[in-house]
Design a protein around this motif. Structure first.
Motif, PDB file in Angstrom:
ATOM      1  N   PHE A  77       0.831  -1.156   0.049  1.00 32.31           N
ATOM      2  CA  PHE A  77      -0.093  -0.175   0.147  1.00 32.31           C
ATOM      3  C   PHE A  77       1.040   1.152   0.076  1.00 32.31           C
ATOM      4  O   PHE A  77       0.636   2.195  -0.577  1.00 32.31           O
ATOM      5  N   SER A  78       2.014   1.218   0.583  1.00 34.44           N
ATOM      6  CA  SER A  78       2.918   2.221   0.785  1.00 34.44           C
ATOM      7  C   SER A  78       4.182   1.725   0.964  1.00 34.44           C
ATOM      8  O   SER A  78       4.539   0.757   1.572  1.00 34.44           O
ATOM      9  N   ALA A  79       5.195   2.434   0.127  1.00 35.20           N
ATOM     10  CA  ALA A  79       6.530   1.916   0.342  1.00 35.20           C
ATOM     11  C   ALA A  79       7.194   2.076   1.803  1.00 35.20           C
ATOM     12  O   ALA A  79       8.200   1.351   2.060  1.00 35.20           O
ATOM     13  N   SER A  80       6.615   2.983   2.664  1.00 31.38           N
ATOM     14  CA  SER A  80       7.384   3.222   4.031  1.00 31.38           C
ATOM     15  C   SER A  80       6.737   2.456   5.085  1.00 31.38           C
ATOM     16  O   SER A  80       7.171   2.207   6.105  1.00 31.38           O
ATOM     17  N   THR A  81       5.539   1.713   4.709  1.00 25.34           N
ATOM     18  CA  THR A  81       4.780   0.950   5.613  1.00 25.34           C
ATOM     19  C   THR A  81       4.957  -0.481   5.300  1.00 25.34           C
ATOM     20  O   THR A  81       5.184  -0.991   4.007  1.00 25.34           O
ATOM     21  N   GLU A  82       4.421  -1.452   5.944  1.00 26.04           N
ATOM     22  CA  GLU A  82       4.280  -2.741   5.798  1.00 26.04           C
ATOM     23  C   GLU A  82       2.645  -3.140   5.385  1.00 26.04           C
ATOM     24  O   GLU A  82       2.280  -4.219   5.850  1.00 26.04           O
ATOM     25  N   MET A  83       1.888  -2.127   5.172  1.00 25.49           N
ATOM     26  CA  MET A  83       0.728  -2.461   4.799  1.00 25.49           C
ATOM     27  C   MET A  83       0.512  -2.936   3.294  1.00 25.49           C
ATOM     28  O   MET A  83       1.215  -2.400   2.383  1.00 25.49           O
ATOM     29  N   TYR A  84      -0.600  -3.699   3.334  1.00 22.60           N
ATOM     30  CA  TYR A  84      -0.758  -4.369   2.018  1.00 22.60           C
ATOM     31  C   TYR A  84      -2.183  -4.061   1.771  1.00 22.60           C
ATOM     32  O   TYR A  84      -3.112  -4.320   2.538  1.00 22.60           O
ATOM     33  N   MET A  85      -2.390  -4.034   0.405  1.00 23.57           N
ATOM     34  CA  MET A  85      -3.965  -3.911  -0.150  1.00 23.57           C
ATOM     35  C   MET A  85      -3.929  -5.046  -1.279  1.00 23.57           C
ATOM     36  O   MET A  85      -3.205  -5.045  -2.261  1.00 23.57           O
ATOM     37  N   GLN A  86      -5.164  -5.624  -1.182  1.00 25.71           N
ATOM     38  CA  GLN A  86      -5.389  -6.597  -2.156  1.00 25.71           C
ATOM     39  C   GLN A  86      -6.197  -6.063  -3.622  1.00 25.71           C
ATOM     40  O   GLN A  86      -7.136  -5.244  -3.199  1.00 25.71           O
ATOM     41  N   TYR A  87      -5.561  -6.530  -4.730  1.00 23.73           N
ATOM     42  CA  TYR A  87      -6.690  -6.000  -5.690  1.00 23.73           C
ATOM     43  C   TYR A  87      -6.725  -7.277  -6.535  1.00 23.73           C
ATOM     44  O   TYR A  87      -5.773  -8.277  -6.702  1.00 23.73           O
ATOM     45  N   PRO A  88      -7.757  -7.460  -7.448  1.00 27.78           N
ATOM     46  CA  PRO A  88      -7.883  -8.397  -8.247  1.00 27.78           C
ATOM     47  C   PRO A  88      -7.141  -8.582  -9.686  1.00 27.78           C
ATOM     48  O   PRO A  88      -6.670  -7.468 -10.127  1.00 27.78           O
ATOM     49  N   VAL A  89      -6.664  -9.691  -9.964  1.00 29.31           N
ATOM     50  CA  VAL A  89      -5.730  -9.928 -11.002  1.00 29.31           C
ATOM     51  C   VAL A  89      -6.096 -11.171 -11.567  1.00 29.31           C
ATOM     52  O   VAL A  89      -6.574 -11.987 -11.019  1.00 29.31           O
ATOM     53  N   GLU A  90      -6.224 -10.957 -12.967  1.00 32.04           N
ATOM     54  CA  GLU A  90      -6.420 -12.489 -13.859  1.00 32.04           C
ATOM     55  C   GLU A  90      -5.433 -12.982 -14.080  1.00 32.04           C
ATOM     56  O   GLU A  90      -4.256 -12.440 -14.588  1.00 32.04           O
ATOM     57  N   VAL A  91      -5.230 -14.430 -13.820  1.00 30.16           N
ATOM     58  CA  VAL A  91      -4.198 -15.315 -13.896  1.00 30.16           C
ATOM     59  C   VAL A  91      -4.763 -16.584 -14.691  1.00 30.16           C
ATOM     60  O   VAL A  91      -5.835 -16.732 -14.627  1.00 30.16           O
ATOM     61  N   GLN A  92      -3.679 -17.411 -15.330  1.00 27.78           N
ATOM     62  CA  GLN A  92      -4.074 -18.536 -15.970  1.00 27.78           C
ATOM     63  C   GLN A  92      -3.931 -19.516 -14.902  1.00 27.78           C
ATOM     64  O   GLN A  92      -2.927 -19.635 -14.297  1.00 27.78           O
ATOM     65  N   VAL A  93      -4.589 -20.538 -14.907  1.00 30.68           N
ATOM     66  CA  VAL A  93      -4.640 -21.440 -13.776  1.00 30.68           C
ATOM     67  C   VAL A  93      -5.077 -22.938 -14.787  1.00 30.68           C
ATOM     68  O   VAL A  93      -5.717 -22.831 -15.612  1.00 30.68           O
TER      69      VAL A  93
END
Length: 109
Positions: A77-93
């Motif tokens: 989410f931010s380079a200075s913190t360890e916060m993460y945000m999830q976003y959808p991504v399309e992948v081949q499975v």
């Protein structure tokens, strides 16, 4: 004799085991986890006569189809913190990864 190791997505595993056993292949099913998507996989171990190796590969190929799927991917989410945000991504499975290994000795006890 060959050892066929097939790594398939969990969604395909039960159908594949059913088809393989209908065709008189012996299958050992192991629950495994993929490293890329951290999702469930199934690893199948099969001892196969050398002349039936291509038959097994064709069954795997016809049962385990590749498809696109939307998954949540964590991004910082931010380079200075360890916060993460999830976003959808399309992948081949789907599909399969298959290894065929020569067997020096086979013993059924």
């Amino acid at each position: 004799m060959k050892m066929v190791i097939a790594i398939v997505q969990d969604d395909d595993a039960l159908d594949l085991v059913d088809v393989l056993t209908e065709k008189n292949f012996r299958v050992t099913k192991l629950a495994t986890t993929g490293g890329f998507l951290k999702s469930g996989n199934t690893t199948l171990l099969m001892g196969v006569e050398a002349n039936r190796t291509q038959e097994v590969i064709k069954v795997i190929e016809s049962t385990c189809k590749k498809r696109n799927e939307v998954v949540a991917s964590p991004v910082p989410f931010s380079a200075s913190t360890e916060m993460y945000m999830q976003y959808p991504v399309e992948v081949q499975v789907g599909g399969a990864t298959v290894f065929v290994i020569d067997v020096d000795q086979f013993v059924r006890i």
